[in-house]
Design a protein around this motif. Structure first.
Motif, PDB file in Angstrom:
ATOM      1  N   UNK A   1       0.853  -1.185   0.000  1.00  0.00           N
ATOM      2  CA  UNK A   1       0.000   0.000   0.000  1.00  0.00           C
ATOM      3  C   UNK A   1       0.892   1.240   0.000  1.00  0.00           C
ATOM      4  N   UNK A   2       1.122   1.781  -1.185  1.00  0.00           N
ATOM      5  CA  UNK A   2       2.021   2.927  -1.337  1.00  0.00           C
ATOM      6  C   UNK A   2       1.572   4.124  -0.515  1.00  0.00           C
ATOM      7  N   UNK A   3       0.278   4.329  -0.388  1.00  0.00           N
ATOM      8  CA  UNK A   3      -0.231   5.467   0.378  1.00  0.00           C
ATOM      9  C   UNK A   3       0.102   5.296   1.860  1.00  0.00           C
TER      10      UNK A   3
ATOM     11  N   UNK B   1       8.452  -3.453   5.494  1.00  0.00           N
ATOM     12  CA  UNK B   1       7.350  -3.391   4.535  1.00  0.00           C
ATOM     13  C   UNK B   1       7.007  -4.810   4.096  1.00  0.00           C
ATOM     14  N   UNK B   2       5.830  -5.273   4.510  1.00  0.00           N
ATOM     15  CA  UNK B   2       5.387  -6.620   4.158  1.00  0.00           C
ATOM     16  C   UNK B   2       4.917  -6.629   2.705  1.00  0.00           C
TER      17      UNK B   2
ATOM     18  N   UNK C   1      -3.357  -8.404  -4.188  1.00  0.00           N
ATOM     19  CA  UNK C   1      -3.020  -7.181  -3.447  1.00  0.00           C
ATOM     20  C   UNK C   1      -1.757  -6.526  -4.020  1.00  0.00           C
ATOM     21  N   UNK C   2      -1.532  -6.709  -5.291  1.00  0.00           N
ATOM     22  CA  UNK C   2      -0.392  -6.090  -5.960  1.00  0.00           C
ATOM     23  C   UNK C   2      -0.395  -4.581  -5.675  1.00  0.00           C
ATOM     24  N   UNK C   3       0.767  -3.991  -5.438  1.00  0.00           N
ATOM     25  CA  UNK C   3       0.811  -2.562  -5.123  1.00  0.00           C
ATOM     26  C   UNK C   3       0.098  -1.669  -6.142  1.00  0.00           C
ATOM     27  N   UNK C   4       0.165  -2.022  -7.418  1.00  0.00           N
ATOM     28  CA  UNK C   4      -0.513  -1.193  -8.425  1.00  0.00           C
ATOM     29  C   UNK C   4      -2.026  -1.319  -8.312  1.00  0.00           C
ATOM     30  N   UNK C   5      -2.513  -2.519  -8.017  1.00  0.00           N
ATOM     31  CA  UNK C   5      -3.955  -2.713  -7.824  1.00  0.00           C
ATOM     32  C   UNK C   5      -4.425  -1.913  -6.618  1.00  0.00           C
ATOM     33  N   UNK C   6      -3.687  -1.978  -5.524  1.00  0.00           N
ATOM     34  CA  UNK C   6      -4.040  -1.247  -4.307  1.00  0.00           C
ATOM     35  C   UNK C   6      -4.023   0.265  -4.564  1.00  0.00           C
ATOM     36  N   UNK C   7      -3.015   0.742  -5.279  1.00  0.00           N
ATOM     37  CA  UNK C   7      -2.917   2.179  -5.553  1.00  0.00           C
ATOM     38  C   UNK C   7      -4.071   2.652  -6.441  1.00  0.00           C
TER      39      UNK C   7
END
Length: 180
Positions: free
Chosen positions: A71-73, A97-98, A125-131
């Motif tokens: 989760x980049x945010x 960072x998990x 839960x790929x970081x791009x999907x989450x972002x």
């Protein structure tokens, strides 16, 4: 200073020595431990009994936090305090960072040791999907999201082309960093 490393490094003496020295000298270092769940092909839980590696920071008298690294945010927001501490001369912080690798450790490693259901859970839960979900929640128009994606793809394509079309360095140029 931001120092990035993976979970496999957290069981090596240099990790402990670095944290200890940074703490003793109150160095402005943020140690970012990217816990991708595997040290090469070894699951992290088979080489350490602590669930969160950031707890090791307590041994050196520094703060340690564990974040959702996908989760980049959340990572951005959580980094405010370690950055503030470093800039104020209050010493180092360990930030875990998990996250999860989406394949083997290197190009010739198929990652067959990684359970398929575990892989699918993390890929969802790929970081791009989450972002992108964050951007939708913030009501960023889809056209703007696509424009950002296109811009990033263009930057990546340009970098790849630069690498592919650049001449190989001479042995002298290649070794210049090592020799100097």
């Amino acid at each position: 200073v931001l120092c990035f490393f993976s979970d496999g490094s957290a069981n090596i003496g240099t990790f402990h020595e670095s944290l200890n020295m940074a703490a003793v000298y109150h160095l402005p270092v943020i140690f970012v431990l990217e816990n991708n769940q595997y040290a090469v092909s070894t699951p992290i839980q088979s080489v350490t009994l602590v669930e969160k590696l950031a707890i090791r920071a307590q041994s050196y008298g520094m703060p340690g936090i564990t974040l959702d690294g996908n989760d980049a945010v959340k990572v951005y927001e959580a980094m405010e305090e370690p950055i503030r501490r470093a800039r104020k001369g209050e010493g180092p912080t360990l930030v875990e960072c998990m996250t999860y690798r989406h394949g083997g450790h290197h190009i010739n490693d198929p990652g067959a040791y990684m359970p398929a259901e575990e892989m699918q859970k993390w890929k969802a839960r790929d970081p791009l999907i989450v972002l992108v979900k964050h951007l939708k929640t913030a009501q960023v128009p889809q056209a703007e999201v696509e424009a950002i994606r296109a811009k990033v793809e263009n930057i990546l394509d340009e970098a790849i082309q630069f690498g592919l079309t650049s001449p190989e360095p001479s042995p002298q140029e290649f070794l210049a960093e090592i020799v100097n």
